[in-house]
Design an enzyme around this catalytic site. Sequence first.
Site, PDB file in Angstrom:
ATOM      1  N   GLY A   1       0.663  -1.010  -0.208  1.00  0.00           N
ATOM      2  CA  GLY A   1       0.213  -0.061   0.113  1.00  0.00           C
ATOM      3  C   GLY A   1       0.694   1.148   0.072  1.00  0.00           C
ATOM      4  N   TYR A   2       1.813   1.360   0.924  1.00  0.00           N
ATOM      5  CA  TYR A   2       2.860   2.414   1.043  1.00  0.00           C
ATOM      6  C   TYR A   2       3.665   2.572  -0.346  1.00  0.00           C
ATOM      7  CZ  TYR A   2       6.442   5.183   2.791  1.00  0.00           C
ATOM      8  OH  TYR A   2       7.309   6.390   2.813  1.00  0.00           O
TER       9      TYR A   2
END
Length: 256
Positions: free
Chosen positions: A160-161
């Site tokens: 996600g990051y």
Amino acid sequence: MSILNSFRLDGKMALVTGCRRGIGKAMSLALAEAGADIIGVSASLEARGSEVEKEVKGAGRKFKGYTCDFSDRNALYAFIEQVKKDYAVIDILVNNAGIILRKPAAEHPDEYWDRVMEINLNAQFILSREFGKEMIQRGSGKIIFTASLLTFQGGITVPGYAASKGGLGQLTMALANEWAGKGVNVNAIAPGYISTDNTEALRSDPIRSEQILARVPAGRWGEPEDFKGPVVFLASRASEYMHGCIITVDGGWRGR
């Protein structure tokens, strides 16, 4: 005009997100030292008496703090509305707020993905759009994103990051393409491996830490203070012809 004067920010108002600690705090102080007054916001920023407020005021500049959870879309819009009521002009927007949640991709839950994307990418776009439209009307403004090495690389156990920071790189260029001719500079700074809360898990793992430092030509973890010069540069007249650029501050990692 002296070249040093082109780095001055006297009379400017800067909004810095994620200002409570680490890179955001260092950026806030740097902008204040260059002459700007600071509006700071973080999810857990004290209403009064925060360390960043003390340091900015110690530099002789004004500081106003707000608290906002950028994962809450309604709270974000309420924050933007309040800032616009309190301040007629935002000259510099530093989109620094962000989080990182670690779990292997096959086990990465929706909740992790959604929270990271909302804070790291969605909120950054909304802030840029809402303050950027007024910069366009005035014909001047500076927007600076905090990107990452994972704007260029995939990372491990942080899908996600990595996706959010990759998106920020594209957003930086997309906004620059539309706004460069309207007097608004949009650029980004990509930190390498920096000694902050986000890297605590890496720094406390002796094997991973050794692997990282072995690839950093500078031979050390970066410090938040390493971002003071770059943020002042991008916020000032000295970077007037820079648009859509991503400056890496990584101790030489990408060149290895």
